[in-house]
Design a protein around this motif. Structure first.
Motif, PDB file in Angstrom:
ATOM      1  N   VAL A 254       0.811  -1.223   0.000  1.00 47.74           N
ATOM      2  CA  VAL A 254       0.000   0.000   0.000  1.00 47.74           C
ATOM      3  C   VAL A 254       0.846   1.276   0.000  1.00 47.74           C
ATOM      4  O   VAL A 254       0.398   2.329  -0.388  1.00 47.74           O
ATOM      5  CB  VAL A 254      -0.998   0.044   1.186  1.00 47.74           C
ATOM      6  CG1 VAL A 254      -2.114  -0.939   0.978  1.00 47.74           C
ATOM      7  CG2 VAL A 254      -0.298  -0.171   2.509  1.00 47.74           C
ATOM      8  N   ARG A 255       2.119   1.205   0.484  1.00 51.10           N
ATOM      9  CA  ARG A 255       3.019   2.362   0.586  1.00 51.10           C
ATOM     10  C   ARG A 255       2.525   3.363   1.639  1.00 51.10           C
ATOM     11  O   ARG A 255       1.345   3.501   1.873  1.00 51.10           O
ATOM     12  CB  ARG A 255       3.225   3.070  -0.759  1.00 51.10           C
ATOM     13  CG  ARG A 255       3.650   2.141  -1.860  1.00 51.10           C
ATOM     14  CD  ARG A 255       5.111   2.183  -2.200  1.00 51.10           C
ATOM     15  NE  ARG A 255       5.660   3.505  -2.314  1.00 51.10           N
ATOM     16  CZ  ARG A 255       6.776   3.880  -1.655  1.00 51.10           C
ATOM     17  NH1 ARG A 255       7.406   3.045  -0.862  1.00 51.10           N
ATOM     18  NH2 ARG A 255       7.228   5.099  -1.815  1.00 51.10           N
ATOM     19  N   GLY A 256       3.497   4.037   2.251  1.00 45.78           N
ATOM     20  CA  GLY A 256       3.165   4.837   3.435  1.00 45.78           C
ATOM     21  C   GLY A 256       2.791   6.299   3.223  1.00 45.78           C
ATOM     22  O   GLY A 256       2.569   7.007   4.184  1.00 45.78           O
ATOM     23  N   LEU A 257       2.752   6.770   1.980  1.00 48.73           N
ATOM     24  CA  LEU A 257       2.496   8.196   1.771  1.00 48.73           C
ATOM     25  C   LEU A 257       1.093   8.380   1.167  1.00 48.73           C
ATOM     26  O   LEU A 257       0.648   7.561   0.378  1.00 48.73           O
ATOM     27  CB  LEU A 257       3.572   8.791   0.851  1.00 48.73           C
ATOM     28  CG  LEU A 257       5.009   8.353   1.187  1.00 48.73           C
ATOM     29  CD1 LEU A 257       6.003   8.826   0.141  1.00 48.73           C
ATOM     30  CD2 LEU A 257       5.425   8.886   2.560  1.00 48.73           C
ATOM     31  N   ASP A 258       0.445   9.478   1.541  1.00 45.34           N
ATOM     32  CA  ASP A 258      -0.975   9.644   1.203  1.00 45.34           C
ATOM     33  C   ASP A 258      -1.272   9.895  -0.267  1.00 45.34           C
ATOM     34  O   ASP A 258      -2.379   9.675  -0.720  1.00 45.34           O
ATOM     35  CB  ASP A 258      -1.554  10.840   1.985  1.00 45.34           C
ATOM     36  CG  ASP A 258      -2.029  10.396   3.360  1.00 45.34           C
ATOM     37  OD1 ASP A 258      -1.899   9.195   3.666  1.00 45.34           O
ATOM     38  OD2 ASP A 258      -2.511  11.274   4.114  1.00 45.34           O
ATOM     39  N   TYR A 259      -0.275  10.411  -1.025  1.00 40.90           N
ATOM     40  CA  TYR A 259      -0.641  10.934  -2.338  1.00 40.90           C
ATOM     41  C   TYR A 259      -0.870   9.897  -3.441  1.00 40.90           C
ATOM     42  O   TYR A 259      -1.262  10.236  -4.534  1.00 40.90           O
ATOM     43  CB  TYR A 259       0.373  11.990  -2.810  1.00 40.90           C
ATOM     44  CG  TYR A 259       1.854  11.672  -2.653  1.00 40.90           C
ATOM     45  CD1 TYR A 259       2.443  10.613  -3.316  1.00 40.90           C
ATOM     46  CD2 TYR A 259       2.659  12.487  -1.841  1.00 40.90           C
ATOM     47  CE1 TYR A 259       3.808  10.363  -3.185  1.00 40.90           C
ATOM     48  CE2 TYR A 259       4.029  12.238  -1.704  1.00 40.90           C
ATOM     49  CZ  TYR A 259       4.594  11.171  -2.389  1.00 40.90           C
ATOM     50  OH  TYR A 259       5.934  10.935  -2.258  1.00 40.90           O
ATOM     51  N   TYR A 260      -0.617   8.632  -3.163  1.00 43.84           N
ATOM     52  CA  TYR A 260      -0.669   7.652  -4.260  1.00 43.84           C
ATOM     53  C   TYR A 260      -2.077   7.327  -4.756  1.00 43.84           C
ATOM     54  O   TYR A 260      -3.022   7.253  -3.991  1.00 43.84           O
ATOM     55  CB  TYR A 260       0.016   6.350  -3.845  1.00 43.84           C
ATOM     56  CG  TYR A 260       1.504   6.510  -3.685  1.00 43.84           C
ATOM     57  CD1 TYR A 260       2.308   6.826  -4.777  1.00 43.84           C
ATOM     58  CD2 TYR A 260       2.106   6.355  -2.449  1.00 43.84           C
ATOM     59  CE1 TYR A 260       3.686   6.979  -4.637  1.00 43.84           C
ATOM     60  CE2 TYR A 260       3.480   6.513  -2.297  1.00 43.84           C
ATOM     61  CZ  TYR A 260       4.256   6.830  -3.398  1.00 43.84           C
ATOM     62  OH  TYR A 260       5.607   6.988  -3.248  1.00 43.84           O
ATOM     63  N   THR A 261      -2.164   7.143  -6.069  1.00 40.41           N
ATOM     64  CA  THR A 261      -3.375   6.633  -6.722  1.00 40.41           C
ATOM     65  C   THR A 261      -2.898   5.591  -7.729  1.00 40.41           C
ATOM     66  O   THR A 261      -1.774   5.673  -8.203  1.00 40.41           O
ATOM     67  CB  THR A 261      -4.089   7.741  -7.518  1.00 40.41           C
ATOM     68  OG1 THR A 261      -3.140   8.356  -8.412  1.00 40.41           O
ATOM     69  CG2 THR A 261      -4.674   8.819  -6.629  1.00 40.41           C
ATOM     70  N   HIS A 262      -3.747   4.663  -8.088  1.00 40.98           N
ATOM     71  CA  HIS A 262      -3.390   3.632  -9.092  1.00 40.98           C
ATOM     72  C   HIS A 262      -2.142   2.825  -8.694  1.00 40.98           C
ATOM     73  O   HIS A 262      -2.048   2.379  -7.561  1.00 40.98           O
ATOM     74  CB  HIS A 262      -3.190   4.280 -10.476  1.00 40.98           C
ATOM     75  CG  HIS A 262      -4.472   4.779 -11.062  1.00 40.98           C
ATOM     76  ND1 HIS A 262      -5.436   3.935 -11.561  1.00 40.98           N
ATOM     77  CD2 HIS A 262      -4.935   6.032 -11.235  1.00 40.98           C
ATOM     78  CE1 HIS A 262      -6.452   4.659 -12.007  1.00 40.98           C
ATOM     79  NE2 HIS A 262      -6.170   5.933 -11.816  1.00 40.98           N
ATOM     80  N   THR A 263      -1.157   2.811  -9.613  1.00 41.91           N
ATOM     81  CA  THR A 263       0.005   1.928  -9.436  1.00 41.91           C
ATOM     82  C   THR A 263       0.880   2.316  -8.251  1.00 41.91           C
ATOM     83  O   THR A 263       1.253   3.480  -8.110  1.00 41.91           O
ATOM     84  CB  THR A 263       0.891   2.016 -10.705  1.00 41.91           C
ATOM     85  OG1 THR A 263       0.049   1.976 -11.840  1.00 41.91           O
ATOM     86  CG2 THR A 263       1.908   0.897 -10.748  1.00 41.91           C
ATOM     87  N   VAL A 264       1.227   1.334  -7.414  1.00 45.55           N
ATOM     88  CA  VAL A 264       2.293   1.531  -6.433  1.00 45.55           C
ATOM     89  C   VAL A 264       3.293   0.396  -6.644  1.00 45.55           C
ATOM     90  O   VAL A 264       2.909  -0.704  -7.033  1.00 45.55           O
ATOM     91  CB  VAL A 264       1.783   1.520  -4.965  1.00 45.55           C
ATOM     92  CG1 VAL A 264       1.114   2.827  -4.599  1.00 45.55           C
ATOM     93  CG2 VAL A 264       0.855   0.351  -4.688  1.00 45.55           C
TER      94      VAL A 264
END
Ligand code: HAM
Length: 431
Positions: A254-264
């Protein structure tokens, strides 16, 4: 005096940093990525609005202070927010070249518990690409990260891949996760109790609760993707397959930073090399960040590498230690030769060769030793005979070949040998 906890001096590893930076410049050029340099500190609000208030990086780990003018300042904990701020502030979106790719190399600061591969000041290499929401750009950015790691000789390598989807998918997933975790809330750690309200996705990579039954049975973001987002991810996977990039779909990422959308995604190597901090690179799409920071709606995708983790992995993967790059050591026997060695050194340096020489009339044995210690490729000797004849004795420490030639010819002789070595250095299988 000692350095602050979690920091380090770069002395012996400097060659490795140079080698990595050289590889970075080579790869970014190939992918048409240009360099950007942004400040080491920004207004704290930037990180609160981008990385997110409830993330560990902003909530717990920032070096934040009021400057002498009373401004709320934070040392940059990561590079994306600053680059996006620069993109908006400098109106780079107005550039007719819609897709713009930027890279940066520099220090980041996080107040974390120091351990192997984790520091309070560390160096990152990051890329941020703006202006296209197409899955092809996700795949190209992942390809760049993968090829760089490969070129640095790090093995094994796995690209972990997942999708969080866009706003609608993310909300659907968040709700499902909260519904699943609610009955177990009392048994989760204190941090997770707070995260449940503020940032439930972060519960999934909590170290304390990693083995908790509720986490092991938690729903996966992938199952909550709306059709359009699933299609985006399928296309990313198709592009990666076509480019021959090995990937592993990791539905818990999921990754720890809020800004992600779609691919991580994350690129990991073996835990035996780096312990728990075996993530070399992390990144993903962030389609709403430019807008959130005051720019026009602009899709974007990027990644960040930790250079110190790359260095540990490179050292572990290397069969032989990386040698220094001194081309020539000039030994001199007697005061006259010492003077001549200074003139010869200048001649060789003018031809771009790296040169070290003796500064006192030492014995031949002592000078050979110095040359070996510096790992010089060529040992040049000036004695009385050579000075009189205007020659120099040259020994190639690699091939053990010896020759006595005119001092005026020395640079060409050495360059010739070095150029011969270069012929096959650029073989890059897999790149
Ligand atoms: P991140 O995963 O927080 O992502 O950090 C990127 C990389 O920096 C990590 O994969 C790791 O190698 C390294 N790193 C992080 N913290 C430390 C530390 N305390 N000590 C040493 N190395 C560390 C980001 O920062 C995002 N800005 C990446 C990104 C760019 N996403 C989109 N664009």
């Amino acid at each position: 005096m000692q350095k602050p906890k979690g920091t380090f001096d770069i002395i012996e590893d400097i060659q490795l940093y140079h080698m990595i930076e050289k590889t970075i410049r080579k790869m970014t050029k190939r992918f048409s990525v240009q360099e950007i340099r942004t400040p080491h500190f920004e207004h704290s609000e930037l990180y609160h609005r981008s990385v997110g208030e409830s993330t560990d990086v902003v909530g717990k780990e920032t070096y934040r202070f009021l400057d002498r003018g009373g401004r709320d300042i934070t040392l940059r904990p990561e590079g994306t927010a600053g680059v996006v701020r620069a993109y908006v502030e400098n109106k780079l979106y107005a550039n007719p070249q819609k897709v713009q790719k930027y890279y940066y190399v520099g220090s980041m600061f996080r107040y974390e518990r120091p351990q192997k591969g984790r520091f309070r000041e560390f160096n990152t290499f990051g890329v941020e690409a703006f202006g296209s929401g197409h899955p092809k750009l996700d795949a190209e950015i992942i390809e760049l990260a993968y090829r760089l790691t490969f070129l640095l000789g790090i093995q094994p390598l796995v690209v972990h891949l997942n999708s969080l989807g866009d706003a609608e998918s993310k909300t659907r997933y968040k709700e499902a996760l909260q519904a699943h975790l609610a009955p177990h809330l009392a048994t989760l750690c204190d941090d997770c109790k707070t995260r449940f309200e503020t940032n439930p996705l972060r519960i999934l990579d909590c170290k304390v609760d990693a083995k908790h039954e509720a986490l092991l049975t938690a729903p996966k973001p992938f199952d909550y993707l709306v059709a359009e987002d699933k299609d985006h991810f399928d296309q990313v996977v198709r592009y990666l397959t076509a480019q021959n990039i090995p990937y592993h779909i990791d539905d818990r990422l999921v990754r720890g930073l809020d800004y992600y959308t779609h691919t991580v995604f994350e690129i990991k190597t073996d835990e035996s090399l780096l312990g728990q901090q075996n993530t070399l690179c992390g990144g993903g799409r962030y389609n709403h960040l430019v807008e959130a920071l005051g720019g026009p709606s602009t899709p974007a995708v990027g990644f960040g590498f930790g250079l110190e983790r790359l260095i540990v992995a490179i050292k572990a993967a290397q069969k032989e230690p990386l040698t220094s790059e001194l081309d020539v050591y000039i030994g001199a026997l007697g005061n006259e030769a010492l003077e001549a060695s200074s003139v010869l050194a200048t001649k060789l340096r003018k031809q771009n060769l790296s040169v070290e020489s003796s500064f006192e009339p030492l014995s031949l044995k002592a000078q050979f030793k110095q040359s070996d210690r510096l790992n010089a490729r060529f040992f040049c000797l000036l004695g009385e005979d050579e000075v009189r004849a205007g020659t120099v004795s040259i020994k190639d420490q690699k091939t053990k070949e010896e020759a006595t030639i005119k001092q005026a010819q020395a640079a060409f002789y050495i360059i010739d040998k070095l150029t011969h070595d270069q012929t096959c250095v650029d073989c890059e299988e897999g790149a």
